[in-house]
Design a protein around this motif. Structure first.
Motif, PDB file in Angstrom:
ATOM      1  N   GLY A  82     -14.954   2.893  15.883  1.00 43.11           N
ATOM      2  CA  GLY A  82     -15.735   2.570  14.688  1.00 43.11           C
ATOM      3  C   GLY A  82     -15.109   1.552  13.767  1.00 43.11           C
ATOM      4  N   LEU A  83     -13.936   1.025  14.135  1.00 41.11           N
ATOM      5  CA  LEU A  83     -13.296   0.005  13.312  1.00 41.11           C
ATOM      6  C   LEU A  83     -13.487  -1.359  13.958  1.00 41.11           C
ATOM      7  CD1 LEU A  83      -9.850   1.443  12.141  1.00 41.11           C
ATOM      8  CD2 LEU A  83     -11.970   1.267  10.856  1.00 41.11           C
ATOM      9  N   ASP A  84     -14.016  -2.308  13.198  1.00 47.90           N
ATOM     10  CA  ASP A  84     -14.089  -3.683  13.656  1.00 47.90           C
ATOM     11  C   ASP A  84     -12.754  -4.365  13.394  1.00 47.90           C
ATOM     12  OD1 ASP A  84     -16.793  -3.479  14.393  1.00 47.90           O
ATOM     13  OD2 ASP A  84     -17.422  -3.849  12.323  1.00 47.90           O
ATOM     14  N   LYS A  85     -12.561  -5.523  14.038  1.00 46.93           N
ATOM     15  CA  LYS A  85     -11.322  -6.278  13.819  1.00 46.93           C
ATOM     16  C   LYS A  85     -11.141  -6.607  12.342  1.00 46.93           C
ATOM     17  CE  LYS A  85     -11.202 -10.453  15.530  1.00 46.93           C
ATOM     18  NZ  LYS A  85     -11.118 -11.540  16.525  1.00 46.93           N
ATOM     19  N   GLU A  86     -12.256  -6.848  11.648  1.00 52.00           N
ATOM     20  CA  GLU A  86     -12.191  -7.185  10.227  1.00 52.00           C
ATOM     21  C   GLU A  86     -11.679  -6.018   9.371  1.00 52.00           C
ATOM     22  OE1 GLU A  86     -14.723  -9.818  12.422  1.00 52.00           O
ATOM     23  OE2 GLU A  86     -14.818  -7.633  12.204  1.00 52.00           O
ATOM     24  N   ASP A  87     -11.734  -4.795   9.916  1.00 51.93           N
ATOM     25  CA  ASP A  87     -11.266  -3.617   9.183  1.00 51.93           C
ATOM     26  C   ASP A  87      -9.765  -3.369   9.357  1.00 51.93           C
ATOM     27  OD1 ASP A  87     -13.917  -2.978   8.368  1.00 51.93           O
ATOM     28  OD2 ASP A  87     -14.279  -2.026  10.317  1.00 51.93           O
ATOM     29  N   LEU A  88      -9.153  -4.049  10.296  1.00 53.23           N
ATOM     30  CA  LEU A  88      -7.788  -3.693  10.687  1.00 53.23           C
ATOM     31  C   LEU A  88      -6.688  -4.066   9.699  1.00 53.23           C
ATOM     32  CD1 LEU A  88      -7.865  -4.286  14.537  1.00 53.23           C
ATOM     33  CD2 LEU A  88      -8.195  -2.172  13.235  1.00 53.23           C
ATOM     34  N   PRO A  89      -6.882  -5.075   8.808  1.00 51.85           N
ATOM     35  CA  PRO A  89      -5.807  -5.298   7.830  1.00 51.85           C
ATOM     36  C   PRO A  89      -5.424  -4.042   7.059  1.00 51.85           C
ATOM     37  CG  PRO A  89      -7.294  -7.159   7.806  1.00 51.85           C
ATOM     38  CD  PRO A  89      -7.908  -6.140   8.726  1.00 51.85           C
ATOM     39  N   GLY A  90      -6.374  -3.150   6.835  1.00 55.63           N
ATOM     40  CA  GLY A  90      -6.078  -1.904   6.128  1.00 55.63           C
ATOM     41  C   GLY A  90      -5.312  -0.896   6.947  1.00 55.63           C
ATOM     42  N   GLN A  91      -5.123  -1.168   8.236  1.00 58.17           N
ATOM     43  CA  GLN A  91      -4.395  -0.247   9.111  1.00 58.17           C
ATOM     44  C   GLN A  91      -3.041  -0.786   9.555  1.00 58.17           C
ATOM     45  OE1 GLN A  91      -5.502   2.792   9.526  1.00 58.17           O
ATOM     46  NE2 GLN A  91      -7.279   2.237   8.281  1.00 58.17           N
ATOM     47  N   LEU A  92      -2.648  -1.941   9.027  1.00 59.00           N
ATOM     48  CA  LEU A  92      -1.401  -2.551   9.482  1.00 59.00           C
ATOM     49  C   LEU A  92      -0.179  -1.739   9.060  1.00 59.00           C
ATOM     50  CD1 LEU A  92      -2.063  -6.373   8.973  1.00 59.00           C
ATOM     51  CD2 LEU A  92      -2.403  -4.950  11.006  1.00 59.00           C
ATOM     52  N   CYS A  93      -0.252  -1.105   7.896  1.00 53.78           N
ATOM     53  CA  CYS A  93       0.869  -0.263   7.461  1.00 53.78           C
ATOM     54  C   CYS A  93       1.044   0.917   8.415  1.00 53.78           C
ATOM     55  CB  CYS A  93       0.633   0.228   6.039  1.00 53.78           C
ATOM     56  SG  CYS A  93       1.985   1.232   5.371  1.00 53.78           S
ATOM     57  N   ALA A  94      -0.064   1.560   8.768  1.00 51.55           N
ATOM     58  CA  ALA A  94      -0.005   2.688   9.701  1.00 51.55           C
ATOM     59  C   ALA A  94       0.511   2.245  11.057  1.00 51.55           C
ATOM     60  CB  ALA A  94      -1.392   3.322   9.838  1.00 51.55           C
ATOM     61  N   PHE A  95       0.077   1.080  11.493  1.00 54.73           N
ATOM     62  CA  PHE A  95       0.524   0.567  12.787  1.00 54.73           C
ATOM     63  C   PHE A  95       2.026   0.286  12.758  1.00 54.73           C
ATOM     64  CE2 PHE A  95       1.269  -2.383  16.180  1.00 54.73           C
ATOM     65  CZ  PHE A  95       0.371  -2.024  17.172  1.00 54.73           C
ATOM     66  N   ALA A  96       2.474  -0.380  11.687  1.00 56.99           N
ATOM     67  CA  ALA A  96       3.903  -0.684  11.564  1.00 56.99           C
ATOM     68  C   ALA A  96       4.742   0.596  11.538  1.00 56.99           C
ATOM     69  CB  ALA A  96       4.154  -1.509  10.301  1.00 56.99           C
ATOM     70  N   ALA A  97       4.235   1.625  10.855  1.00 61.73           N
ATOM     71  CA  ALA A  97       4.957   2.900  10.803  1.00 61.73           C
ATOM     72  C   ALA A  97       5.095   3.491  12.197  1.00 61.73           C
ATOM     73  CB  ALA A  97       4.231   3.872   9.883  1.00 61.73           C
ATOM     74  N   GLY A  98       4.034   3.364  12.998  1.00 66.00           N
ATOM     75  CA  GLY A  98       4.093   3.855  14.373  1.00 66.00           C
ATOM     76  C   GLY A  98       5.138   3.120  15.196  1.00 66.00           C
ATOM     77  N   MET A  99       5.227   1.814  15.017  1.00 66.49           N
ATOM     78  CA  MET A  99       6.258   1.043  15.719  1.00 66.49           C
ATOM     79  C   MET A  99       7.648   1.476  15.276  1.00 66.49           C
ATOM     80  SD  MET A  99       4.918  -2.912  16.007  1.00 66.49           S
ATOM     81  CE  MET A  99       6.487  -3.422  16.720  1.00 66.49           C
ATOM     82  N   MET A 100       7.816   1.693  13.982  1.00 69.46           N
ATOM     83  CA  MET A 100       9.131   2.099  13.478  1.00 69.46           C
ATOM     84  C   MET A 100       9.552   3.448  14.061  1.00 69.46           C
ATOM     85  SD  MET A 100      10.072  -0.426  11.603  1.00 69.46           S
ATOM     86  CE  MET A 100       9.062  -1.510  12.624  1.00 69.46           C
ATOM     87  N   ARG A 101       8.571   4.352  14.229  1.00 69.39           N
ATOM     88  CA  ARG A 101       8.891   5.669  14.808  1.00 69.39           C
ATOM     89  C   ARG A 101       9.372   5.535  16.243  1.00 69.39           C
ATOM     90  NH1 ARG A 101       4.596   7.505  11.450  1.00 69.39           N
ATOM     91  NH2 ARG A 101       3.045   7.045  13.051  1.00 69.39           N
ATOM     92  N   VAL A 102       8.757   4.631  16.999  1.00 66.94           N
ATOM     93  CA  VAL A 102       9.195   4.410  18.384  1.00 66.94           C
ATOM     94  C   VAL A 102      10.637   3.910  18.395  1.00 66.94           C
ATOM     95  CG1 VAL A 102       8.857   2.996  20.443  1.00 66.94           C
ATOM     96  CG2 VAL A 102       6.878   4.000  19.293  1.00 66.94           C
TER      97      VAL A 102
END
Length: 435
Positions: A82-102
């Motif tokens: 349900g997220l378009d590419k245009e919605d993803l800037p709001g998820q970059l923090c969550a994504f970065a946090a996931g990378m940091m956990r790895v």
């Protein structure tokens, strides 16, 4: 006792589209192919690659080993669907946090370098490279300012936020990888990139999959008559790719030569993408209005082997895009021996070389002229086909991977962070031009 040198390890970032997704629909396209193919070739050269991408379904395993040395890591960032590419800037923090956990569960210094693809990934890659104190290599693939300059009629303008984000990544990256000389110049002229940090590395083609073959056998496999005139479009259905140009050109050909109607097949391979998902291009209605609805076949995105068969079967593969940073479809078609007719924009002249025909603009009469010059002249078609195969042979993915490895070593040898002065600004390096 001989100690084997440690293999390099790259964190490759592709936030908005998984390299495992089927190209040709949604946001999956040439970038997907680029990421997975370069990762595999880099691993075979001794550089391990972890690809970080956003998880879009519960069915996706968190970690997928593609082959030895290549791992895809699906990061949870926002709802799966349900997220378009245009919605993803709001998820970059969550994504970065996931990378940091790895990385937190890996030994210190686990990653030697970050290679980000597209500006969304560049924003995350910038943070990761800074946190891990490693170089950032970035490939744009497309750029907002370039797309806005070549925007199709009725297409939505790229937002200012993307322009700003791209400019920030240009400034932060240790090295910028451009597909062609023209793209390198666009980075310099439109974003103020330091020429000394821009490397030109053309994408490649899988020469084992995309290769010449028996046209009659290919046509039998895809259900096209042996004596048909097959015009083919391959790609995402969106205004930027301009599949409507081929339909209008085909209608022109039929009006010029009504006898062609009995043999003409127009293949449109791909699925809706971007704004076309919400506001379809209605190519079926266009074909009906142009009087050739019975000649147009809409085919869903196909696997790479099937796609190669369609390309071998085609008389002409049309690439009428308003802009392409390179044009993987063009080079894949040429590797199959197809004659490519493409717009004279962006990276397409590099991809096509002397093995196809370039058309200025999108006038349907000009496109009909170019296609007709191939269809009506078997000798010219055969000559272009031979040239196409020879041209494409220079663009194997192994060459791309070798050149990327060289870029990585340059980034590691001269990290940008070594040029940061006491005030926190880049010493002697021009700041990116901000809007």
């Amino acid at each position: 006792m001989t100690i084997e040198p440690r293999r390099r390890r790259v964190a490759m970032v592709s936030v908005h589209t998984s390299p495992l997704a089927q190209p040709g629909t949604g946001d999956a396209g040439g970038m997907n192919v680029y990421v997975i193919e370069t990762a595999k070739r880099l691993a075979r050269r001794g550089i391990d690659v972890d690809i970080f991408t956003r998880r879009t379904t519960a069915a996706e395993e968190p970690v997928v080993e593609v082959e030895p040395g290549v791992v895809v890591r699906h990061i949870a960032a926002g709802p799966y669907e349900g997220l378009d590419k245009e919605d993803l800037p709001g998820q970059l923090c969550a994504f970065a946090a996931g990378m940091m956990r790895v990385a937190a569960h890996a030994p210190e210094g686990h990653y030697d370098l970050v290679h980000s693809h597209y500006w969304l990934s560049g924003q995350v890659g910038w943070l990761a490279a800074d946190r891990w104190d490693v170089p950032l290599v970035h490939t744009m693939h497309t750029m907002a300012r370039v797309k806005n300059l070549h925007r199709a009629e009725g297409d939505v303008e790229e937002p200012k936020g993307r322009e700003i984000g791209e400019a920030q990544v240009v400034e932060a990256a240790d090295r910028l990888v451009a597909n062609t000389r023209d793209e390198a110049q666009e980075l310099i002229d439109l974003y103020g990139a330091d020429p000394e940090r821009v490397d030109i590395v053309p994408p490649g083609v899988d020469l084992d999959t995309f290769r010449p073959g028996d046209r009659a056998a290919a046509r039998a496999d895809v259900g096209v008559a042996t004596d048909a005139v097959l015009l083919l479009f391959v790609g995402r259905i969106q205004p930027l790719k301009a599949p409507d140009v081929l339909i209008r050109a085909a209608a022109n050909l039929v009006r010029r030569n009504p006898a062609l109607r009995d043999r003409l097949v127009v293949g449109i391979l791909g699925g809706a993408s971007g704004g076309a998902v919400r506001s379809p291009m209605a190519l079926d209605l266009l074909a009906e209005d142009e009087g050739i609805a019975d000649l147009v076949r809409f085919v869903p995105p196909a696997d790479r082997g099937t796609l190669a068969k369609w390309m071998r079967a085609a008389d002409v593969v049309a690439v009428p895009s308003h802009n392409e940073s390179f044009g993987l479809v063009a080079i894949e078609a040429q590797a199959c021996g197809a004659v490519v007719v493409a717009t004279n924009v962006g990276g397409l002249p590099t991809a096509v070389g002397d093995g196809g025909i370039l058309v200025d603009g999108h006038d349907s009469h000009d496109w009909a002229d170019a296609i007709e010059s191939v269809v009506d002249d078997p000798d010219r078609a055969a000559d272009l086909s031979a040239r196409a195969v020879a041209h494409a042979a220079r663009f194997g993915w192994e060459v791309t991977a070798q050149q990327l490895a060289t870029v990585y070593e340059a980034a590691l040898a001269t990290p940008l962070r070594a040029s940061i002065n006491d005030s926190g600004e880049l010493a002697g390096i021009p700041r990116a031009v901000m809007p």
